[in-house]
Scaffold this motif. Structure first.
Motif, PDB file in Angstrom:
ATOM      1  N   SER A  38     -38.563 -80.607 -47.392  1.00 15.04           N
ATOM      2  CA  SER A  38     -37.696 -80.346 -46.247  1.00 15.04           C
ATOM      3  C   SER A  38     -37.471 -81.619 -45.444  1.00 15.04           C
ATOM      4  N   ARG A  41     -35.906 -71.664 -47.511  1.00 19.15           N
ATOM      5  CA  ARG A  41     -34.737 -71.721 -48.400  1.00 19.15           C
ATOM      6  C   ARG A  41     -33.806 -70.546 -48.164  1.00 19.15           C
ATOM      7  N   ARG A  50     -41.995 -71.780 -47.900  1.00 20.35           N
ATOM      8  CA  ARG A  50     -40.848 -72.523 -48.421  1.00 20.35           C
ATOM      9  C   ARG A  50     -39.742 -71.586 -48.871  1.00 20.35           C
ATOM     10  N   PRO A 107     -34.075 -77.161 -45.800  1.00 16.52           N
ATOM     11  CA  PRO A 107     -34.505 -77.451 -47.173  1.00 16.52           C
ATOM     12  C   PRO A 107     -33.895 -78.778 -47.631  1.00 16.52           C
TER      13      PRO A 107
END
Length: 391
Positions: free
Chosen positions: A77, A34, A30, A89
């Motif tokens: 997401s 991002r 993640r 994101p």
């Protein structure tokens, strides 16, 4: 105005893309999403699908199921049109208000519905009643003809996706799973309040941070904006103008990227052709001196490097290309093209060891116990390549 050498710019780019320095394993997949702001999806799967290869290239052998879970669980997401069909994101939902408005204004992309209001209402009612569903579960994706012969239901749900009533927040068996935006997007983000100009400003800023150093064309390409749209907001993004030796075009840099010298460990890895480091072919040639083309749709006799040739990144440079395949528990290097296109200190012979390292790590990641090397260019290095992959 700051001036950068080509090597300084290249190192800034690598750090911005998460390929120079210690990986942030705590933030994980993640965190990669991002940081990049956009991970491209593609149907081709050789070693793995492209959206799996992106975090692998930066984090190493993170579990493939862990990659999928990081993308598709917890509401972190969504899928939408950015550089192409991309995972984004969830925080970027408001930034694409301009594109949703444009789709509403323009109307359907290429398909037409016989009864648009009725079909759209039926799709939304089903999702409201039954929760997230694929187009097949909604009533069928096709009419029975070729892949583009969409059913009325498929046209309706894709139109709702384009305009923001519906969200794809998951892929299941490579099929989009649709849900109502009101259910999938957090309340604080579920709005189209940003003006087109503010959307552009934020997207250009994000692209500049993800790219590190970029030309106008680079910034526009990242989220498929127009050059004029970049021009209109570049002065308000906080990106600073720089000169890069050899680029021949004005460039902008993330000021934080200029504040410290890029240091740390370089990743040695295979790159997906759809990796944001290299998805812009002109930029790849400018920074790395490597002309890379996806040859999957080129007739086999006309291919130069192979069906899904993956550049090898090592020491901050692109040193080779590998066209991989899998046969059971064997990773097959159908063709290994050693050396860059332009001299950069890496000869074909020097590319053997890092290319073998990249192949061995990739084999471990996908659960292959053996590596078979077939064609090598230049051919006299085949024995060295075979020995290095076996070592």
């Amino acid at each position: 105005m700051d001036s950068l050498t080509a090597d300084e710019a290249r190192r800034i780019v690598l750090r911005a893309q998460g390929l120079l320095g210690a990986p942030d394993r705590r933030a994980g997949v993640r965190g990669v999403l991002r940081s990049l702001g956009s991970v491209q999806l593609d149907t081709i799967s050789v070693l793995a699908r492209s959206h799996e290869l992106i975090p692998y290239a930066r984090l190493g052998a993170v579990g493939r199921q862990a990659v999928e879970d990081a993308y598709w669980t917890g509401g972190h997401s969504f899928e939408y049109w950015s550089h192409a069909a991309c995972i984004l994101p969830i925080e970027e939902w408001p930034l694409f208000a301009f594109r949703r408005r444009a789709r509403r204004t323009r109307g359907f992309r290429w398909h037409r519905m016989d009864e648009p209001e009725k079909s759209l209402a039926a799709v939304l009612d089903r999702l409201r009643a039954d929760g997230p569903l694929t187009s097949t579960e909604l009533g069928g994706a096709k009419n029975g003809g070729p892949w583009w012969d969409w059913s009325e239901t498929k046209i309706a749900v894709e139109w709702a996706l384009d305009t923001g009533e519906v969200v794809c927040a998951q892929r299941r068996g490579w099929k989009r799973v649709y849900d109502l935006a009101e259910r999938a997007v957090p309340d604080a983000l579920l709005h189209d309040d940003l003006t087109d100009e503010e959307c552009m400003r934020r997207l250009v800023t994000q692209a500049g941070q993800a790219l590190g150093v970029a030309t106008r064309a680079d910034l526009a390409d990242y989220h498929r904006l127009k050059g004029a749209e970049v021009d209109a907001v570049i002065g308000d993004t906080g990106l600073v103008p720089v000169e890069v030796a050899g680029w021949g075009k004005p460039a902008w840099a993330d000021p934080e990227a200029l504040a410290s010298e890029p240091r740390g460990r370089h990743r040695t890895t295979l790159l997906s052709p759809f990796d944001s480091l290299i998805w812009d072919r002109a930029r790849t040639e400018r920074i790395f001196g490597l002309t890379h083309r996806l040859e999957a749709y080129v007739p086999k006799p006309k291919r130069i490097h192979g069906y899904f040739a993956m550049p090898v990144l090592a020491g901050g440079r692109l040193v080779a290309r590998v066209d991989p395949a899998r046969e059971g528990t064997t990773l097959v290097a159908r063709q290994v093209s050693l050396g860059p296109d332009e001299p950069n200190g890496v000869t074909p012979a020097k590319a053997v060891a890092p290319t073998a390292d990249a192949l061995r790590e990739a084999a471990t990641w996908v659960g292959a116990s053996d590596i078979r090397v077939e064609r090598v260019v230049p051919a006299p290095l085949r024995d060295a390549m075979v020995a290095a992959t076996a070592g």
